[in-house]
Scaffold this active site. Sequence first.
Site, PDB file in Angstrom:
ATOM      1  N   GLY A   1       0.826  -1.198   0.000  1.00  0.00           N
ATOM      2  CA  GLY A   1       0.000   0.000   0.000  1.00  0.00           C
ATOM      3  C   GLY A   1       0.855   1.241   0.000  1.00  0.00           C
ATOM      4  O   GLY A   1       2.057   1.174   0.240  1.00  0.00           O
TER       5      GLY A   1
ATOM      6  N   SER B   1       2.257   3.621   1.827  1.00  0.00           N
ATOM      7  CA  SER B   1       2.489   3.970   3.224  1.00  0.00           C
ATOM      8  C   SER B   1       3.947   4.329   3.454  1.00  0.00           C
ATOM      9  O   SER B   1       4.841   3.838   2.773  1.00  0.00           O
ATOM     10  CB  SER B   1       2.101   2.802   4.140  1.00  0.00           C
ATOM     11  OG  SER B   1       2.886   1.675   3.850  1.00  0.00           O
TER      12      SER B   1
ATOM     13  N   LYS C   1       3.423   1.055  -8.635  1.00  0.00           N
ATOM     14  CA  LYS C   1       3.380   2.246  -7.779  1.00  0.00           C
ATOM     15  C   LYS C   1       4.772   2.864  -7.687  1.00  0.00           C
ATOM     16  O   LYS C   1       4.926   4.087  -7.788  1.00  0.00           O
ATOM     17  CB  LYS C   1       2.862   1.848  -6.405  1.00  0.00           C
ATOM     18  CG  LYS C   1       3.151   2.817  -5.279  1.00  0.00           C
ATOM     19  CD  LYS C   1       2.709   2.267  -3.929  1.00  0.00           C
ATOM     20  CE  LYS C   1       3.480   1.085  -3.456  1.00  0.00           C
ATOM     21  NZ  LYS C   1       4.769   1.333  -2.832  1.00  0.00           N
TER      22      LYS C   1
END
Length: 80
Positions: free
Chosen positions: A11, A13, A66
């Site tokens: 994710g 983070s 990402k």
Amino acid sequence: LPGQPLAVLSGPSFAVEVARALPTAVVAAAEDHGVAQSVQQALSTGTFRVYSSEDVVGVELCAAFKNFYAIAVGSLVALG
């Protein structure tokens, strides 16, 4: 680890933000949804939300993409 349940966690983070209890959301994925849900229950807090999924490959691919996009955008920003 043959025969052991495995889950991947991914994710957007940053450790410093998690440590400061800033709202964060990630995904725990495992082929066995029960394993993903166990990770979800073990790691979720009021500010650290964990979603569960059975799409291990999809979560791994999104994690890789990402990083690619972050590097590309950072390079474009640096170039003005």
